[in-house]
Design an enzyme around this catalytic site. Structure first.
Site, PDB file in Angstrom:
ATOM      1  N   TRP A 190       0.819  -1.187   0.167  1.00  0.00           N
ATOM      2  CA  TRP A 190       0.030  -0.125   0.208  1.00  0.00           C
ATOM      3  C   TRP A 190       0.734   1.328   0.102  1.00  0.00           C
ATOM      4  O   TRP A 190       1.856   1.368   0.701  1.00  0.00           O
ATOM      5  CB  TRP A 190      -0.644   0.058   1.038  1.00  0.00           C
ATOM      6  N   GLU A 231      -3.308  -2.956  -2.527  1.00  0.00           N
ATOM      7  CA  GLU A 231      -4.208  -2.200  -1.674  1.00  0.00           C
ATOM      8  C   GLU A 231      -4.733  -1.000  -2.320  1.00  0.00           C
ATOM      9  O   GLU A 231      -3.871  -0.087  -2.256  1.00  0.00           O
ATOM     10  CB  GLU A 231      -3.625  -2.153  -0.083  1.00  0.00           C
ATOM     11  N   LYS A 233      -7.205   2.493  -2.567  1.00  0.00           N
ATOM     12  CA  LYS A 233      -7.633   3.535  -1.430  1.00  0.00           C
ATOM     13  C   LYS A 233      -8.451   4.437  -2.154  1.00  0.00           C
ATOM     14  O   LYS A 233      -8.011   4.960  -3.501  1.00  0.00           O
ATOM     15  CB  LYS A 233      -6.347   4.161  -0.907  1.00  0.00           C
ATOM     16  N   ASP A 264      -9.688  -3.021   1.517  1.00  0.00           N
ATOM     17  CA  ASP A 264      -9.881  -2.483   2.912  1.00  0.00           C
ATOM     18  C   ASP A 264     -11.022  -2.120   3.360  1.00  0.00           C
ATOM     19  O   ASP A 264     -11.480  -1.080   2.316  1.00  0.00           O
ATOM     20  CB  ASP A 264      -8.518  -1.351   3.101  1.00  0.00           C
ATOM     21  N   HIS A 267     -11.726   2.020   2.667  1.00  0.00           N
ATOM     22  CA  HIS A 267     -11.092   2.620   1.571  1.00  0.00           C
ATOM     23  C   HIS A 267     -12.010   3.058   0.463  1.00  0.00           C
ATOM     24  O   HIS A 267     -11.560   3.131  -0.630  1.00  0.00           O
ATOM     25  CB  HIS A 267      -9.823   1.759   1.073  1.00  0.00           C
ATOM     26  N   HIS A 291      -8.454  -6.354   4.509  1.00  0.00           N
ATOM     27  CA  HIS A 291      -8.256  -5.606   5.578  1.00  0.00           C
ATOM     28  C   HIS A 291      -9.549  -5.250   6.384  1.00  0.00           C
ATOM     29  O   HIS A 291     -10.344  -4.175   5.740  1.00  0.00           O
ATOM     30  CB  HIS A 291      -7.543  -4.291   5.261  1.00  0.00           C
ATOM     31  N   ASP A 299     -11.904   7.239   6.676  1.00  0.00           N
ATOM     32  CA  ASP A 299     -11.223   6.013   7.048  1.00  0.00           C
ATOM     33  C   ASP A 299     -10.342   6.069   8.256  1.00  0.00           C
ATOM     34  O   ASP A 299      -9.267   6.171   8.278  1.00  0.00           O
ATOM     35  CB  ASP A 299     -10.091   5.941   5.978  1.00  0.00           C
ATOM     36  N   ASP A 301     -10.097   3.940  11.036  1.00  0.00           N
ATOM     37  CA  ASP A 301      -9.413   2.672  11.358  1.00  0.00           C
ATOM     38  C   ASP A 301      -9.880   2.328  12.821  1.00  0.00           C
ATOM     39  O   ASP A 301      -9.196   2.013  13.458  1.00  0.00           O
ATOM     40  CB  ASP A 301      -8.130   2.776  11.193  1.00  0.00           C
ATOM     41  N   ASP A 331      -7.115  -4.296   9.973  1.00  0.00           N
ATOM     42  CA  ASP A 331      -6.264  -3.033  10.059  1.00  0.00           C
ATOM     43  C   ASP A 331      -7.078  -1.835  10.744  1.00  0.00           C
ATOM     44  O   ASP A 331      -7.868  -1.312  10.152  1.00  0.00           O
ATOM     45  CB  ASP A 331      -6.370  -2.811   8.406  1.00  0.00           C
TER      46      ASP A 331
HETATM   47  C1  RNT Z   1      -3.827   2.882   4.767  1.00  0.00           C
HETATM   48  C2  RNT Z   1      -3.869   1.142   4.624  1.00  0.00           C
HETATM   49  C3  RNT Z   1      -2.654   0.329   5.097  1.00  0.00           C
HETATM   50  C4  RNT Z   1      -2.212   0.852   6.474  1.00  0.00           C
HETATM   51  C5  RNT Z   1      -1.301  -0.052   7.065  1.00  0.00           C
HETATM   52  C6  RNT Z   1      -0.695   0.591   8.114  1.00  0.00           C
HETATM   53  O1  RNT Z   1      -4.751   3.258   4.635  1.00  0.00           O
HETATM   54  O2  RNT Z   1      -4.942   0.731   5.236  1.00  0.00           O
HETATM   55  O3  RNT Z   1      -3.066  -0.885   5.051  1.00  0.00           O
HETATM   56  O4  RNT Z   1      -3.283   0.913   7.357  1.00  0.00           O
HETATM   57  O5  RNT Z   1      -0.387  -0.598   6.129  1.00  0.00           O
HETATM   58 ZN    ZN Z   2      -5.260  -1.241   5.000  1.00  0.00          ZN
END
Ligand code: RNT
Ligand code: ZN
Length: 424
Positions: A190, A231, A233, A264, A267, A291, A299, A301, A331
């Site tokens: 990513w 990955e 986003k 993810d 994302h 993720h 986003d 997390d 994640d």
């Molecule tokens: C960032 C991505 C990625 C990170 C990690 C730390 O938006 O989701 O996966 O969260 O690699």
């Molecule tokens: Zn991620």
């Protein structure tokens, strides 16, 4: 004092639950046997707010942010491993660990394009001793050569090459994990590259990223040792208007190069969920990495909770017969609560979501659907929400010798008192 069921209560509730599910044609034992075999890849970065050990004092960059300053964050590898051990002991089943390139074990700062398997030897020893598989991630953030927001898509060829070399070094480390542990490591790529404001040229950075990726993946690596994932986003902090590695970019890349696509949950647009993407992507790619995360408005997390979104993701994996092909990684990084609690709560929820999906009467639902009985399908889906799933979960935790119900919080509080509070 929180209520804790006795062994007898757990068993009685489970026996009754089994009968209720059996009435719908669901064999609870089969569901639990399956659940036991599915590893979740825990992300190392929840334990230290994504700081890593290359230069822990350097702030987090790359458009991601861990907010909060709950005391007791892991300050070194030993502390992180001790915290992870605690977290795993609270989660039923056998699970993996996803590392990042910046979590290397070295006594001096190693340039990212020079990191070696040797820098991760102590992680392999730990993984072997604790029977964890390992996954890996290149680290394209929190670094002076990423400070202007570009890495693999950078306009400067020298900077691009530095990051290409980092990515290649990480694939070799992934293959080393795979060889040492006897099961493939998934190395996930990513990058944060993007623009805060509307770009004049959206094409050129994507063209550069495409070329960088092809250079990174030029060397064939035995898929039994390492699998590559990319990955996508939608946006990040400071890349609100344009992200080079968008969904369309990586979907096209992954399909044309047969790489794993990493989806993810945070994302995409806030109302866009990844569950519906699985059945499409699985038609074009052999494997997917997830993720599992929880975005709140953005986003952000947040720790994974048992939301409709999570349930939909797990349902899709099971309904698509995708347990072998969809790799479940986590994640999230919340620095405002006990970090071991975050791992335990988020991972237990991922397991619970999966269990609910495994307890679904798939045959019956499909019968209704093919008969055109959509009322019956809707009624059954809603009825299932009231079945005694919790009794099955409690029984599973007890059988796996991990705390039942809220008891895991007693252990977290005790660990906080004895260990975390000593860290200053
Ligand atoms: C960032 C991505 C990625 C990170 C990690 C730390 O938006 O989701 O996966 O969260 O690699
Ligand atoms: Zn991620």
């Amino acid at each position: 004092m929180t209520f804790q069921p006795s062994d007898k209560q757990i068993q009685t509730a489970y026996d009754l639950a089994q009968e209720r599910y059996a009435a719908f044609g669901v064999d609870v034992m089969v569901a639990l046997e399956t659940l036991k075999t599915v590893p979740i890849s825990l992300h190392c970065w929840q334990g230290d707010d994504v700081s890593g050990f290359e230069d822990p004092d350097r702030g987090l960059s790359g458009g991601i942010m861990a907010t909060g300053n709950y005391p007791g964050k892991a300050r070194n590898i030993d502390e992180l491993r001790s915290d992870l051990d605690k977290a795993y002991s609270l989660i039923p089943g056998g699970h993996r660990l996803a590392l990042h390139g910046s979590y290397l074990d070295a006594d001096r700062r190693i340039p990212r394009d020079e990191i070696l398997p040797a820098h991760f030897e102590s992680w392999v020893d730990w993984a072997k001793a604790n029977d964890h598989g390992l996954d890996f991630n290149q680290t394209f953030f929190s670094h002076e050569l990423a400070d202007d927001g570009f890495t693999l898509a950078h306009a400067d060829a020298g900077i691009r090459q530095f990051w290409i070399d980092h990515a290649i070094a990480c694939r070799d480390i992934g293959a080393y994990f795979g060889a040492e542990l006897g099961e493939a490591c998934i190395t996930n790529l990513w990058i944060p590259d993007g623009f805060k404001d509307s770009p004049a040229d959206r094409l050129a950075p994507r063209q550069r990223l495409l070329e960088s990726l092809d250079a990174i993946f030029a060397k064939e690596i035995d898929p039994a040792l390492n699998l590559d994932a990319v990955e996508c986003k939608l946006f990040g902090l400071g890349s609100e208007s344009y992200v080079v590695g968008s969904h369309e970019f990586y979907l096209g890349y992954a399909v044309s190069r047969q790489k794993l696509l990493c989806l993810d949950a945070g994302h995409f647009h806030p109302t866009e969920t990844i569950a519906d993407k699985l059945s499409s992507v699985l038609l074009y790619l052999p494997e997917i990495l997830l993720h599992v995360s929880r975005g709140v408005r953005w986003d952000s997390d947040h720790v994974v909770t048992l939301t409709d979104d999570l349930q939909a993701i797990m349902q899709e994996i099971v309904r698509c017969d995708g347990l072998e092909r969809v790799h479940i990684g986590l994640d999230f990084f919340d620095a405002s609560i006990n970090r071991i609690g975050a791992w335990a709560i988020g991972t237990r929820n991922a397991c619970r979501g999966l269990l609910m999906a495994l307890l679904e009467p798939r045959e019956l639902l499909r019968e209704y659907e093919s008969a055109g009985d959509y009322t019956g399908r809707l009624a059954l889906l809603e009825e299932l929400k009231g079945l005694p799933f919790g009794a099955v979960w409690d029984y599973y935790c007890a059988a796996q010798a991990v705390p039942v119900g809220m008891a895991f919080m007693d252990e977290i509080r005790e660990y906080e008192r004895a260990v975390l509070s000593q860290r200053t």
